[in-house]
Design a protein around this motif. Sequence first.
Motif, short mmCIF file in Angstrom:
data_model
loop_
_atom_site.label_atom_id
_atom_site.label_comp_id
_atom_site.label_asym_id
_atom_site.label_seq_id
_atom_site.Cartn_x
_atom_site.Cartn_y
_atom_site.Cartn_z
N MET A 1 6.09 -18.87 21.42
CA MET A 1 7.38 -18.21 21.59
C MET A 1 7.15 -16.70 21.55
SD MET A 1 10.87 -18.56 19.32
CE MET A 1 10.94 -20.30 19.66
N GLU A 2 7.79 -16.01 22.46
CA GLU A 2 7.64 -14.56 22.52
C GLU A 2 8.46 -13.88 21.43
OE1 GLU A 2 7.94 -12.61 26.24
OE2 GLU A 2 7.01 -14.26 27.33
N ARG A 3 8.00 -12.71 21.05
CA ARG A 3 8.62 -11.97 19.95
C ARG A 3 10.10 -11.69 20.22
NH1 ARG A 3 9.40 -7.44 17.38
NH2 ARG A 3 8.60 -7.22 15.27
N GLN A 4 10.44 -11.33 21.45
CA GLN A 4 11.84 -11.03 21.79
C GLN A 4 12.71 -12.28 21.63
OE1 GLN A 4 13.25 -7.95 22.37
NE2 GLN A 4 15.13 -9.12 22.13
N GLN A 5 12.17 -13.44 21.96
CA GLN A 5 12.92 -14.68 21.77
C GLN A 5 13.20 -14.92 20.29
OE1 GLN A 5 9.93 -17.04 23.98
NE2 GLN A 5 11.69 -17.94 25.05
N ILE A 6 12.20 -14.64 19.46
CA ILE A 6 12.39 -14.79 18.02
C ILE A 6 13.48 -13.85 17.54
CG2 ILE A 6 11.32 -14.52 15.75
CD1 ILE A 6 8.63 -15.29 17.14
N LEU A 7 13.42 -12.58 17.96
CA LEU A 7 14.44 -11.60 17.56
C LEU A 7 15.82 -12.04 18.02
CD1 LEU A 7 15.22 -8.90 16.25
CD2 LEU A 7 14.67 -7.79 18.43
N ASP A 8 15.93 -12.56 19.23
CA ASP A 8 17.23 -13.02 19.74
C ASP A 8 17.77 -14.18 18.89
OD1 ASP A 8 17.05 -11.14 21.77
OD2 ASP A 8 16.40 -12.59 23.29
N GLN A 9 16.89 -15.11 18.52
CA GLN A 9 17.33 -16.25 17.72
C GLN A 9 17.69 -15.81 16.29
OE1 GLN A 9 14.70 -19.67 18.15
NE2 GLN A 9 14.46 -19.21 20.33
N VAL A 10 16.92 -14.88 15.74
CA VAL A 10 17.24 -14.34 14.41
C VAL A 10 18.60 -13.62 14.46
CG1 VAL A 10 16.56 -12.61 12.68
CG2 VAL A 10 14.87 -14.22 13.57
N THR A 11 18.86 -12.90 15.54
CA THR A 11 20.15 -12.22 15.70
C THR A 11 21.28 -13.24 15.70
OG1 THR A 11 19.15 -10.40 16.93
CG2 THR A 11 21.52 -10.72 17.20
N ASP A 12 21.10 -14.36 16.40
CA ASP A 12 22.11 -15.42 16.41
C ASP A 12 22.36 -15.97 15.01
OD1 ASP A 12 22.48 -15.15 19.15
OD2 ASP A 12 21.14 -16.83 19.64
N ILE A 13 21.29 -16.13 14.23
CA ILE A 13 21.43 -16.63 12.86
C ILE A 13 22.21 -15.63 12.02
CG2 ILE A 13 20.15 -17.22 10.76
CD1 ILE A 13 17.91 -18.27 12.76
#
Length: 79
Positions: A1-13
């Motif tokens: 998983m790319e870092r930006q995807q992780i940041l996007d999912q963390v933002t959703d959380i």
Amino acid sequence: MERQQILDQVTDIFRDVLDNDDITLTDATTARDVEDWDSLNHIQLVVGIEKHFKIRFTAKEIHSWQNVGELVDSVAAKL
């Protein structure tokens, strides 16, 4: 998983836990930058992130984070 995807999912959380759809996180974001990100909500955020990504953080890791970028780095290292 790319870092930006992780940041996007963390933002959703963050948006879900803090009930605020206007939250936008960057690597430099800290608790001071986000309304309602207090010590109690911090625990809920960490638990939400752990459940979502199916990972576990140590207390040492959690205490070491200075900003969202370091949190994202910890998630990336465990995936």
